[in-house]
Design a protein around this motif. Structure first.
Motif, mmCIF file in Angstrom:
data_model
loop_
_atom_site.group_PDB
_atom_site.id
_atom_site.type_symbol
_atom_site.label_atom_id
_atom_site.label_comp_id
_atom_site.label_asym_id
_atom_site.label_seq_id
_atom_site.Cartn_x
_atom_site.Cartn_y
_atom_site.Cartn_z
ATOM 1 N N ARG A 44 36.876 26.177 38.624
ATOM 2 C CA ARG A 44 37.036 26.387 40.060
ATOM 3 C C ARG A 44 35.662 26.658 40.657
ATOM 4 O O ARG A 44 34.863 27.401 40.088
ATOM 5 C CB ARG A 44 37.982 27.565 40.305
ATOM 6 N N VAL A 46 33.243 28.046 43.737
ATOM 7 C CA VAL A 46 33.237 29.007 44.834
ATOM 8 C C VAL A 46 31.808 29.173 45.338
ATOM 9 O O VAL A 46 30.853 28.709 44.721
ATOM 10 C CB VAL A 46 33.786 30.382 44.384
ATOM 11 N N GLN A 50 32.895 34.146 47.085
ATOM 12 C CA GLN A 50 34.131 33.734 46.434
ATOM 13 C C GLN A 50 35.029 32.890 47.340
ATOM 14 O O GLN A 50 36.242 32.818 47.142
ATOM 15 C CB GLN A 50 34.920 34.953 45.923
ATOM 16 N N LEU A 52 36.566 29.511 48.201
ATOM 17 C CA LEU A 52 36.825 28.308 47.421
ATOM 18 C C LEU A 52 36.266 27.093 48.151
ATOM 19 O O LEU A 52 36.462 26.939 49.353
ATOM 20 C CB LEU A 52 38.326 28.146 47.205
ATOM 21 N N ASP A 72 41.953 24.084 46.751
ATOM 22 C CA ASP A 72 41.920 25.303 45.941
ATOM 23 C C ASP A 72 40.649 25.402 45.115
ATOM 24 O O ASP A 72 40.520 26.314 44.285
ATOM 25 C CB ASP A 72 43.148 25.361 45.024
ATOM 26 N N ASP A 111 35.286 30.564 37.356
ATOM 27 C CA ASP A 111 34.668 30.282 38.649
ATOM 28 C C ASP A 111 33.211 29.891 38.467
ATOM 29 O O ASP A 111 32.441 30.590 37.807
ATOM 30 C CB ASP A 111 34.757 31.501 39.565
ATOM 31 N N ARG A 256 42.655 30.047 48.857
ATOM 32 C CA ARG A 256 41.754 31.203 48.904
ATOM 33 C C ARG A 256 41.811 31.951 47.585
ATOM 34 O O ARG A 256 42.814 31.916 46.870
ATOM 35 C CB ARG A 256 42.125 32.127 50.062
ATOM 36 N N SER A 257 40.736 32.645 47.307
ATOM 37 C CA SER A 257 40.634 33.362 46.029
ATOM 38 C C SER A 257 41.201 34.773 46.110
ATOM 39 O O SER A 257 41.163 35.502 45.129
ATOM 40 C CB SER A 257 39.171 33.429 45.586
ATOM 41 N N HIS A 258 41.735 35.162 47.275
ATOM 42 C CA HIS A 258 42.234 36.526 47.452
ATOM 43 C C HIS A 258 43.319 36.508 48.513
ATOM 44 O O HIS A 258 43.516 35.508 49.222
ATOM 45 C CB HIS A 258 41.092 37.458 47.886
#
Length: 927
Positions: A44, A46, A50, A52, A72, A111, A256-258
């Motif tokens: 992934r 980023v 972070q 994406l 993603d 990541d 999104r990563s969060h």
């Protein structure tokens, strides 16, 4: 029952479909010799925060293979041989980054942080305009075909108030406005009905009765992540577009990563109506652990509501000129007051358990309500008159009041799975759209006759010259009232299955892909109309305009006079029995139903070499169409059913290629095939036969129309500098067959004895060709001040040639025209500034004049054109802190009007002003 001898027999077409399906399956099996067990590599991408990153090209030069990260940020390489490899990561405006990996089994890299060096510090943080530009340019650069992309920034915002206006900033695209707001998209100068709108790959139903085109302003931009316009259609994509396919991508929690939430509130002000309009929207997304699977379930929910109050002032002739004498037969002044409400909801679920299986659900619901009141003054001269010449005639003050509601809903459910070098995907989808206008005041008329004293002045903004009694409500008598109840519904459902296998060879990577799709579409239109006339005989006592007072209309183009109160008028009519006033002809003749069933299969290969990418294959589509309508014979006052059943089939081959001259320069070339099915207004099987003093006249739709087809050639070059930007030039050419247009068949065949027989037919060939130029650049390297600036500009030059024909006393006549809605020039320019606190953008959009419609077959002087337009917009955003942002938008800064003319600009067909709109808002996020 009618049949079309030119169409392929349904049984034969089904055989062709089965053969196409069998050929696809056999071809895929032939290349499916099982390889040795190998490894899978995932990761992934980023940035420093972070975020994406989508659109990153991840390549393995040693194997001549590459992947592009999705929304993603993920990439997946399957069935890789064991060994040592170097990965290369490429993204717009960032120097290429490399990473070594040793593969001995399946490996997840986690990541990968993409960075660039600024002032000795490695960082990459995507914000605002630069975020949108970086994602869009990267997706365009590494796409297999020619695409244009509009994306949100890191806070989920598009740069414009609706999606269509964001798309209109892109090369080759322009917007078709309605009441000063962008609604429909034109691609490379082609009308909206020549383009397809999909939602995550599923075609959206259209709510309007006669059209296939979907108005993008119905869909709130807050519910979306990006919109991609594909101009070179590959075999795996459904047919149905000539200009391009507009695919709306919805939000996903895995984008999104969060966990993420966003809320915005806005107030806008329209100068034309001096009204303030509210808008609120919210977005929430989160990822959950499920049944022991970590981060397996993604939930994204968004909602939007807006109530926009605005209006316009209008004066139009409808082309009712005697051009040679410069004399006008009639014209109308209009004043609009509109409240346009939008509500949108989207719930998207993604389930990704351990392994290489994804399940997803995409939903959309959008409701669009227009509450419109239109005041009008129609001036009809006894004989056509020149400006300033006194004439007898009639003034008709009119009122229209209706609440029109359009809804669009869509559901997509699917799953995809990776099994070694095999991948399969199954998906079902459904979309529904409807338009309702319940018991609306379609037209209420109050008349006053004049023996003299009527005239006009002006050219584009015509002014009424009339005696003072023209502005006296007591002097207008109630003549007739038309009330309508309309309903349109379109449903679409589909299912598709795709199977692919990727093979790694010394000469590159080959993906062989095959698939099938079934879709069913139905369009139903129903209208009921009541015509209230002879109202004094019915016992009504309120028979003058003074009985329905509403003050004077607020009209910005001159003196207007008294307005009509629609509520009082409808209340007065409610004392009558509406069944006594039903119009049986108009209540049936416009009702129809059209059903289409499409079966499709395709086979394509996607080869990637060291510098080449080539997609080649073909698609087969079979279309079964059934239609039901009515024929009305005015000579006998009788109805009879109009039935049609027919089918047609098409092979659609394509070759799409991309060649890298260097790390920064690439050449694109494509030969593709496309088709566009006739609009529902053209297909509707209504037939009206009338006779007047021995003249026989007819008007009717043509459900036997064949699809318009085209062979398309594209050739271009793109240069992507190390800094964020692009310079590109794209040539395009379209050879169009079976061009559809309105004509008069009187004097030939079964209409030999007719004076008029107006319908739609497939005609001669047409061509469209042009050049797209595009420039985007972040002004880095000059000084620290200029590093914050982003400049973009694009220009599309296009020409079209088409020919229409008609019969005059049995003689076939022809003349050349441009394709309707095709502008020779469209251009966009924007200059933006971005720093940690401020984001500013000034943007301009231009399109040259274009043909709207052919009014008289035999006289081009009466052709209707839309004048050129140049609109300026400004936006500003102030980031108080990472969680709070204030913004300001100004739309139509120069108060650009909309102007249509007949033949030359001196002859008004329609002039309309909308005013400027200003908006102020706040956005809160957990960023």
């Amino acid at each position: 029952m009618q049949t079309n001898s030119m169409q392929t027999n349904s049984t034969q077409a089904n055989k062709l479909f089965r053969r196409a399906l069998l050929a696809s399956s056999i071809s895929l099996i032939c290349v499916s010799v099982m390889s040795a067990q190998a490894a899978e590599l995932t990761g992934r991408v980023v940035d420093n925060r972070q975020v994406l990153l989508s659109g990153v090209q991840v390549s393995i030069p040693a194997l001549k293979i590459s992947k592009v990260t999705g929304h993603d940020g993920r990439f997946v390489f399957s069935n890789l041989p064991e060994g040592q490899y170097q990965l290369q990561f490429s993204y717009a405006g960032v120097p290429q980054q490399k990473s070594d990996v040793s593969l001995s089994s399946d490996q997840a890299m986690g990541d990968i942080t993409l960075a660039k060096v600024e002032s000795g510090i490695e960082k990459l943080e995507v914000q605002g305009q630069l975020a949108s530009a970086g994602k869009a340019l990267s997706q365009q650069r590494f796409a297999s075909g020619i695409v244009s992309v509009a994306t949100t920034d890191e806070l989920g915002q598009f740069p414009d108030k609706n999606v269509s206006e964001s798309l209109a900033r892109l090369a080759g695209l322009s917007v078709e406005p309605d009441q000063g707001e962008g609604r429909f998209i034109r691609v490379r100068g082609l009308a909206p009905d020549y383009n397809t709108v999909t939602y995550n790959g599923t075609q959206l139903a259209a709510p309007e009765s006669g059209r296939r085109a979907v108005a993008l302003d119905v869909i709130p931009s807050d519910l979306l992540s990006s919109v991609e316009v594909t101009k070179t259609i590959a075999p795996e994509q459904a047919a149905g577009s000539l200009g391009g396919t507009v695919d709306i991508k919805s939000i996903s929690a895995f984008d999104r990563s969060h966990d993420f939430y966003s809320f915005s509130a806005e107030g806008s002000y329209n100068q034309q109506q001096s009204e303030t309009s509210p808008k609120v929207s919210g977005l929430y997304s989160s990822i959950f652990d499920v049944a022991g699977d970590k981060d397996a379930l993604g939930v994204a929910l968004s909602a939007s509501y807006a109530d926009r109050k605005f209006g316009s002032d209008n004066v139009e002739t409808g082309g009712n000129w005697e051009i040679e004498d410069e004399a006008l037969a009639k014209f109308e002044q209009r004043q609009y007051q509109i409240s346009r409400k939008r509500m949108g909801l989207a719930l998207n679920l993604d389930y990704r358990p351990e392994g290489d299986t994804d399940y997803y659900l995409r939903t959309l619901y959008s409701k669009f309500t227009d509450d419109e009141v239109r005041q009008s003054v129609l001036t009809e001269f006894e004989e056509p008159v020149q400006a300033g010449t006194d004439s007898a005639g009639e003034l008709v003050r009119g009122i229209k009041a209706r609440e029109e509601t359009q809804t669009i809903s869509a559901v997509v459910l699917g799953m995809q799975q990776q099994l070694a070098d095999w991948q399969w995907k199954a998906e079902v989808g459904a979309s529904k759209a409807d338009e309702k206008t319940p018991f609306s005041l379609a037209d209420g008329q109050f008349k006053q006759e004049f023996d003299e004293g009527l005239s006009f002045s002006g050219t584009d903004k015509l002014q009424l010259l009339a005696p003072e009694s023209a502005y006296s409500a007591e002097d207008y008598e109630l003549d007739e009232v038309e009330v309508a109840d309309t309903f349109t519904e379109e449903k679409e459902k589909n299912a598709k299955f795709d199977l692919s296998r990727e093979l790694l060879q010394s000469w590159g990577a080959l993906e062989v892909k095959a698939g099938v799709k079934w879709s069913d579409r139905s369009k139903v239109a129903d209208e009921t109309l009541w015509l209230y006339e002879d109202l004094e005989d019915a016992g009504l006592t309120k028979l003058t305009l003074a009985d329905y007072p509403m003050g004077n209309a607020d009209y910005g183009l001159g003196r207007f006079g008294p307005a009509i109160n629609p509520g009082l008028l409808l209340s007065e009519l409610s004392t009558l029995d509406r069944d006594d006033y039903l119009d049986p002809v108009e209540s049936q003749i416009n009702d129809f139903r059209v059903d289409e069933e499409i079966k499709a299969a395709y086979l394509q290969g996607n080869w990637q070499g060291e510098n080449w990418q080539v997609i080649a294959g073909s698609r087969f589509e079979h279309d079964q169409r059934d239609a039901v309508g009515s024929k009305y014979d005015a000579t006998t006052e009788e109805f009879s059913p109009q039935l049609y059943s027919g089918s047609e089939s098409h092979w659609l081959p394509a070759v799409i290629s991309r060649y890298s001259l260097s790390d920064q320069t690439q050449i694109r070339a494509a030969i593709t095939s496309s088709l566009v099915r006739p609009s529902f207004a053209q297909l509707a099987p209504a037939f009206v036969l009338e006779e007047d003093d021995g003249d026989i006249e007819a008007s009717f739709g043509n459900p036997a129309l064949e699809a318009l087809t085209s062979t398309n050639l594209d050739l271009g070059v793109e240069y992507y500098p190390d800094k964020l930007g692009v310079m590109s030039a794209m040539l395009f050419y379209k050879d169009i067959k079976d061009f559809i247009y309105a004509t008069d068949l009187a004097g030939q065949g079964e209409y030999e004895d007719f004076n008029h027989a107006e319908t739609f037919i497939n005609g001669d060939d047409a061509t469209l060709y042009g050049l797209e130029l595009n420039y985007v650049q972040q002004l880095q390297g000059i000084s620290e001040f200029w590093d914050h600036w982003l400049v973009s500009a694009n220009l599309t030059l296009s020409r079209s040639d088409a020919q229409i024909s008609w019969f005059d006393d049995g003689e076939l006549l022809t003349r050349d025209i441009d394709l309707p809605s095709q502008s020779d020039k469209t251009a966009n320019m924007a200059i933006g500034y971005e720093d940690n606190s401020w984001s500013l953008r000034l943007a301009a959009n231009y399109k040259s004049d274009y043909l709207v419609e052919v009014s008289e077959f035999d006289d081009p002087a009466y052709d209707l054109f839309s004048d050129s337009q140049l609109q300026w917009d400004f936006s500003a955003k102030w980031k108080i802190d990472p969680a709070v942002q204030l913004y300001f938008n100004a739309v139509n800064l120069t108060d650009e009007p909309y102007y249509n003319y007949t033949g030359t600009r001196a002859f008004n067909a329609q002039y309309e002003e909308y005013g400027r709109t200003f908006a102020v808002g706040i956005q809160l996020t957990n960023w």
